[in-house]
Write a protein that holds these residues in place. Structure first.
Motif, PDB file in Angstrom:
ATOM      1  N   ASP A  58     130.888  20.378 126.985  1.00  0.00           N
ATOM      2  CA  ASP A  58     131.554  19.069 126.818  1.00  0.00           C
ATOM      3  C   ASP A  58     132.796  18.917 127.688  1.00  0.00           C
ATOM      4  O   ASP A  58     133.126  17.814 128.114  1.00  0.00           O
ATOM      5  N   ASP A  59     133.506  20.023 127.870  1.00  0.00           N
ATOM      6  CA  ASP A  59     134.785  19.973 128.597  1.00  0.00           C
ATOM      7  C   ASP A  59     134.656  20.677 129.960  1.00  0.00           C
ATOM      8  O   ASP A  59     135.632  21.236 130.467  1.00  0.00           O
ATOM      9  N   PHE A  60     133.445  20.657 130.552  1.00  0.00           N
ATOM     10  CA  PHE A  60     133.257  21.321 131.854  1.00  0.00           C
ATOM     11  C   PHE A  60     134.258  20.768 132.866  1.00  0.00           C
ATOM     12  O   PHE A  60     134.446  19.559 132.970  1.00  0.00           O
ATOM     13  N   GLN A  61     134.908  21.660 133.594  1.00  0.00           N
ATOM     14  CA  GLN A  61     135.956  21.230 134.528  1.00  0.00           C
ATOM     15  C   GLN A  61     136.128  22.251 135.652  1.00  0.00           C
ATOM     16  O   GLN A  61     135.734  23.410 135.523  1.00  0.00           O
ATOM     17  N   VAL A  62     136.712  21.774 136.738  1.00  0.00           N
ATOM     18  CA  VAL A  62     137.063  22.692 137.814  1.00  0.00           C
ATOM     19  C   VAL A  62     138.576  22.875 137.768  1.00  0.00           C
ATOM     20  O   VAL A  62     139.317  21.914 137.508  1.00  0.00           O
ATOM     21  N   LEU A  63     139.015  24.102 137.972  1.00  0.00           N
ATOM     22  CA  LEU A  63     140.468  24.360 137.937  1.00  0.00           C
ATOM     23  C   LEU A  63     141.163  23.561 139.051  1.00  0.00           C
ATOM     24  O   LEU A  63     140.609  23.395 140.143  1.00  0.00           O
ATOM     25  N   PRO A  64     142.360  23.034 138.780  1.00  0.00           N
ATOM     26  CA  PRO A  64     142.995  22.105 139.719  1.00  0.00           C
ATOM     27  C   PRO A  64     143.276  22.680 141.104  1.00  0.00           C
ATOM     28  O   PRO A  64     143.276  21.935 142.090  1.00  0.00           O
ATOM     29  N   THR A  65     143.458  23.992 141.192  1.00  0.00           N
ATOM     30  CA  THR A  65     143.722  24.570 142.513  1.00  0.00           C
ATOM     31  C   THR A  65     142.478  24.536 143.411  1.00  0.00           C
ATOM     32  O   THR A  65     142.572  24.876 144.600  1.00  0.00           O
ATOM     33  N   PHE A  66     141.343  24.080 142.862  1.00  0.00           N
ATOM     34  CA  PHE A  66     140.167  23.824 143.717  1.00  0.00           C
ATOM     35  C   PHE A  66     140.555  22.905 144.876  1.00  0.00           C
ATOM     36  O   PHE A  66     139.917  22.928 145.939  1.00  0.00           O
ATOM     37  N   GLY A  67     141.588  22.118 144.674  1.00  0.00           N
ATOM     38  CA  GLY A  67     142.048  21.182 145.716  1.00  0.00           C
ATOM     39  C   GLY A  67     142.356  21.831 147.056  1.00  0.00           C
ATOM     40  O   GLY A  67     142.448  21.136 148.073  1.00  0.00           O
ATOM     41  N   VAL A  68     142.492  23.159 147.107  1.00  0.00           N
ATOM     42  CA  VAL A  68     142.742  23.822 148.400  1.00  0.00           C
ATOM     43  C   VAL A  68     141.448  24.031 149.185  1.00  0.00           C
ATOM     44  O   VAL A  68     141.498  24.385 150.362  1.00  0.00           O
ATOM     45  N   VAL A  69     140.288  23.838 148.538  1.00  0.00           N
ATOM     46  CA  VAL A  69     139.022  24.200 149.182  1.00  0.00           C
ATOM     47  C   VAL A  69     138.595  23.241 150.310  1.00  0.00           C
ATOM     48  O   VAL A  69     138.236  23.697 151.398  1.00  0.00           O
ATOM     49  N   PRO A  70     138.630  21.901 150.085  1.00  0.00           N
ATOM     50  CA  PRO A  70     138.109  21.012 151.146  1.00  0.00           C
ATOM     51  C   PRO A  70     138.834  21.159 152.484  1.00  0.00           C
ATOM     52  O   PRO A  70     138.233  20.906 153.539  1.00  0.00           O
ATOM     53  N   GLN A  71     140.108  21.576 152.480  1.00  0.00           N
ATOM     54  CA  GLN A  71     140.868  21.674 153.735  1.00  0.00           C
ATOM     55  C   GLN A  71     140.202  22.617 154.743  1.00  0.00           C
ATOM     56  O   GLN A  71     140.426  22.512 155.946  1.00  0.00           O
ATOM     57  N   PHE A  72     139.380  23.558 154.246  1.00  0.00           N
ATOM     58  CA  PHE A  72     138.766  24.520 155.172  1.00  0.00           C
ATOM     59  C   PHE A  72     137.741  23.878 156.093  1.00  0.00           C
ATOM     60  O   PHE A  72     137.381  24.447 157.108  1.00  0.00           O
ATOM     61  N   ASP A  73     137.275  22.699 155.711  1.00  0.00           N
ATOM     62  CA  ASP A  73     136.309  22.017 156.575  1.00  0.00           C
ATOM     63  C   ASP A  73     136.974  21.029 157.530  1.00  0.00           C
ATOM     64  O   ASP A  73     136.289  20.390 158.331  1.00  0.00           O
ATOM     65  N   ALA A  74     138.299  20.882 157.424  1.00  0.00           N
ATOM     66  CA  ALA A  74     138.993  19.918 158.295  1.00  0.00           C
ATOM     67  C   ALA A  74     139.030  20.439 159.727  1.00  0.00           C
ATOM     68  O   ALA A  74     139.169  21.645 159.955  1.00  0.00           O
ATOM     69  N   ALA A  75     138.898  19.530 160.681  1.00  0.00           N
ATOM     70  CA  ALA A  75     139.014  19.908 162.093  1.00  0.00           C
ATOM     71  C   ALA A  75     140.499  19.877 162.458  1.00  0.00           C
ATOM     72  O   ALA A  75     141.132  18.823 162.371  1.00  0.00           O
ATOM     73  N   MET A  76     141.057  21.042 162.831  1.00  0.00           N
ATOM     74  CA  MET A  76     142.482  21.090 163.174  1.00  0.00           C
ATOM     75  C   MET A  76     142.698  20.464 164.561  1.00  0.00           C
ATOM     76  O   MET A  76     141.912  20.734 165.475  1.00  0.00           O
ATOM     77  N   PRO A  77     143.737  19.661 164.712  1.00  0.00           N
ATOM     78  CA  PRO A  77     143.950  18.980 165.997  1.00  0.00           C
ATOM     79  C   PRO A  77     144.668  19.874 167.022  1.00  0.00           C
ATOM     80  O   PRO A  77     145.371  19.373 167.891  1.00  0.00           O
ATOM     81  N   PHE A  78     144.540  21.202 166.882  1.00  0.00           N
ATOM     82  CA  PHE A  78     145.201  22.114 167.824  1.00  0.00           C
ATOM     83  C   PHE A  78     144.449  23.438 167.795  1.00  0.00           C
ATOM     84  O   PHE A  78     143.716  23.728 166.840  1.00  0.00           O
ATOM     85  N   GLY A  79     144.627  24.241 168.813  1.00  0.00           N
ATOM     86  CA  GLY A  79     144.147  25.614 168.811  1.00  0.00           C
ATOM     87  C   GLY A  79     145.363  26.520 168.738  1.00  0.00           C
ATOM     88  O   GLY A  79     146.416  26.187 169.314  1.00  0.00           O
ATOM     89  N   PHE A  80     145.284  27.651 168.043  1.00  0.00           N
ATOM     90  CA  PHE A  80     146.454  28.536 167.914  1.00  0.00           C
ATOM     91  C   PHE A  80     146.985  28.945 169.285  1.00  0.00           C
ATOM     92  O   PHE A  80     148.188  29.013 169.511  1.00  0.00           O
ATOM     93  N   ASP A  81     146.054  29.229 170.229  1.00  0.00           N
ATOM     94  CA  ASP A  81     146.483  29.688 171.562  1.00  0.00           C
ATOM     95  C   ASP A  81     147.292  28.618 172.303  1.00  0.00           C
ATOM     96  O   ASP A  81     148.062  28.944 173.203  1.00  0.00           O
ATOM     97  N   ASP A  82     147.110  27.365 171.922  1.00  0.00           N
ATOM     98  CA  ASP A  82     147.850  26.287 172.602  1.00  0.00           C
ATOM     99  C   ASP A  82     149.279  26.154 172.078  1.00  0.00           C
ATOM    100  O   ASP A  82     150.117  25.537 172.727  1.00  0.00           O
ATOM    101  N   VAL A  83     149.544  26.666 170.872  1.00  0.00           N
ATOM    102  CA  VAL A  83     150.867  26.397 170.278  1.00  0.00           C
ATOM    103  C   VAL A  83     151.731  27.644 170.067  1.00  0.00           C
ATOM    104  O   VAL A  83     152.929  27.523 169.813  1.00  0.00           O
ATOM    105  N   VAL A  84     151.135  28.857 170.135  1.00  0.00           N
ATOM    106  CA  VAL A  84     151.944  30.093 170.034  1.00  0.00           C
ATOM    107  C   VAL A  84     151.476  31.106 171.076  1.00  0.00           C
ATOM    108  O   VAL A  84     150.312  31.078 171.481  1.00  0.00           O
ATOM    109  N   PRO A  85     152.359  32.028 171.477  1.00  0.00           N
ATOM    110  CA  PRO A  85     151.936  33.102 172.391  1.00  0.00           C
ATOM    111  C   PRO A  85     151.253  34.237 171.620  1.00  0.00           C
ATOM    112  O   PRO A  85     151.529  34.431 170.434  1.00  0.00           O
ATOM    113  N   ASN A  86     150.402  34.997 172.279  1.00  0.00           N
ATOM    114  CA  ASN A  86     149.810  36.248 171.747  1.00  0.00           C
ATOM    115  C   ASN A  86     149.019  36.092 170.466  1.00  0.00           C
ATOM    116  O   ASN A  86     149.018  36.989 169.621  1.00  0.00           O
TER     117      ASN A  86
END
Ligand code: HDC
Length: 280
Positions: free
Chosen positions: A36-64
């Motif tokens: 009756d009370d099936f739910q997803v824990l609220p910190t699930f909210g961090v999951v969808p971000q992993f599918d986001a396309a980042m508008p930068f590459g690490f090599d473009d913004v930091v050295p090494n």
């Protein structure tokens, strides 16, 4: 800002996430979609971000840049819809917030907004901070900007904690958690972990944020935001001891230690509670 990406999840993903952050089979509301009370824990909210396309590459913004030297430093999550849907089709928009030069390391902050693809309503907003060892010294800004709750230091008060919760993780915690979308080999591949300077694979920061967030949620109820700093590593199988202090009407300050070592795993934790009456 990046192009939008779509990410869909089902009740199965919700259950798998709950198991990944320590739900047990006896906690039917987290593991049985027929409850009756099936739910997803609220910190699930961090999951969808992993599918986001980042508008930068690490090599473009930091050295090494090297993937083996990347650690998760901090996470801030806003939960913009309650209850959190146990299934949804979402769209995600990512942006680079800032890159901070810490001398030896670089600290990079990115933000992702997640909306319901069918209604356009906001679901989550995330700010992730990654700590890039060996990538500093490029002459950048030395301090991160101030963005309110997203950057609050959340210093615990001097009194003893109001609530203390022990949560034992399992040896298999990282192997289960990774199936929620963070496939970084650091958490499963001993060879990769060694290259990063660790004797064996370490637990995902977002996994132990979820374990600690579960403790906060179960004691204090829904929150509009939660923020943590990953102050030390955790090994699968270790026990987290979460110390919580209620501050004023709607704030919880918290930190978590590894019971076996006494070392801090999460510092500067803060959650802004929602008045439950407003959810009716
Ligand atoms: O704190 C150290 C540490 O080891 N923390 C634990 C890290 C950890 O275990 N993280 C989780 C596991 S890694 C992971 O989950 C990766 C994941 O798969 C991928 C994430 C992708 C997310 C993207 C989502 C889309 C450590 C190593 C981080 C820092 O320790 P030290 O080098 O000893 O640093 P210190 O001397 O204490 O401080 C130097 C300056 O850095 C700042 N700082 C410290 N810890 C920080 C941090 N900043 C951000 N986050 C942290 N955790 C300090 O404030 C200090 O700054 P200043 O010199 O200006 O005071």
């Amino acid at each position: 800002t990046s192009p939008e990406t779509e990410f869909s999840y089902t009740e199965r993903d919700s259950t798998l996430y709950n198991l990944g952050v320590g739900a047990r089979s006896s906690e039917l509301r987290y593991v049985y979609e027929g409850h009756d009370d099936f739910q997803v824990l609220p910190t699930f909210g961090v999951v969808p971000q992993f599918d986001a396309a980042m508008p930068f590459g690490f090599d473009d913004v930091v050295p090494n840049f090297s993937p083996t030297m990347l650690l998760h430093g901090e996470q801030y999550l806003e939960v913009r819809k309650w209850p959190v849907p146990t299934a949804a089709r979402t769209k995600n928009y990512a942006k680079l917030i800032e890159v901070v030069d810490k001398g030896n390391a670089a600290v990079l902050k990115s933000g992702v907004t997640t909306v319901d693809a069918d209604t356009g309503a906001d679901l989550f907003y995330n700010e992730a901070t990654v700590f890039l060892r060996g990538c500093g010294g490029f002459g950048g800004q030395r301090r991160p900007g101030d963005r309110g709750a997203a950057t609050a230091p959340n210093v615990p008060p001097k009194r003893l904690p109001d609530v203390l919760v022990e949560s034992k993780t399992t040896e298999d915690q990282a192997a289960v958690y990774r199936l929620s979308g963070d496939y970084n080999p650091l958490h499963i591949d001993p060879g990769f972990a060694k290259m990063g300077g660790f004797k064996k694979p370490i637990l995902h920061g977002l996994c132990f944020m979820g374990v600690v967030g579960k403790a906060v949620y179960e004691r204090f109820g829904p929150f509009r935001s939660i923020k943590v700093r990953f102050a030390g590593t955790v090994l699968p199988g270790q026990t987290l001891v979460t110390e919580m202090w209620k501050e004023g009407d709607n704030k919880v300050v918290f930190q978590a230690k590894v019971k076996e070592t006494g070392k801090l795993a999460i510092s500067g934790g803060g959650a802004e509670l929602i008045d439950k009456k407003l959810l009716k």
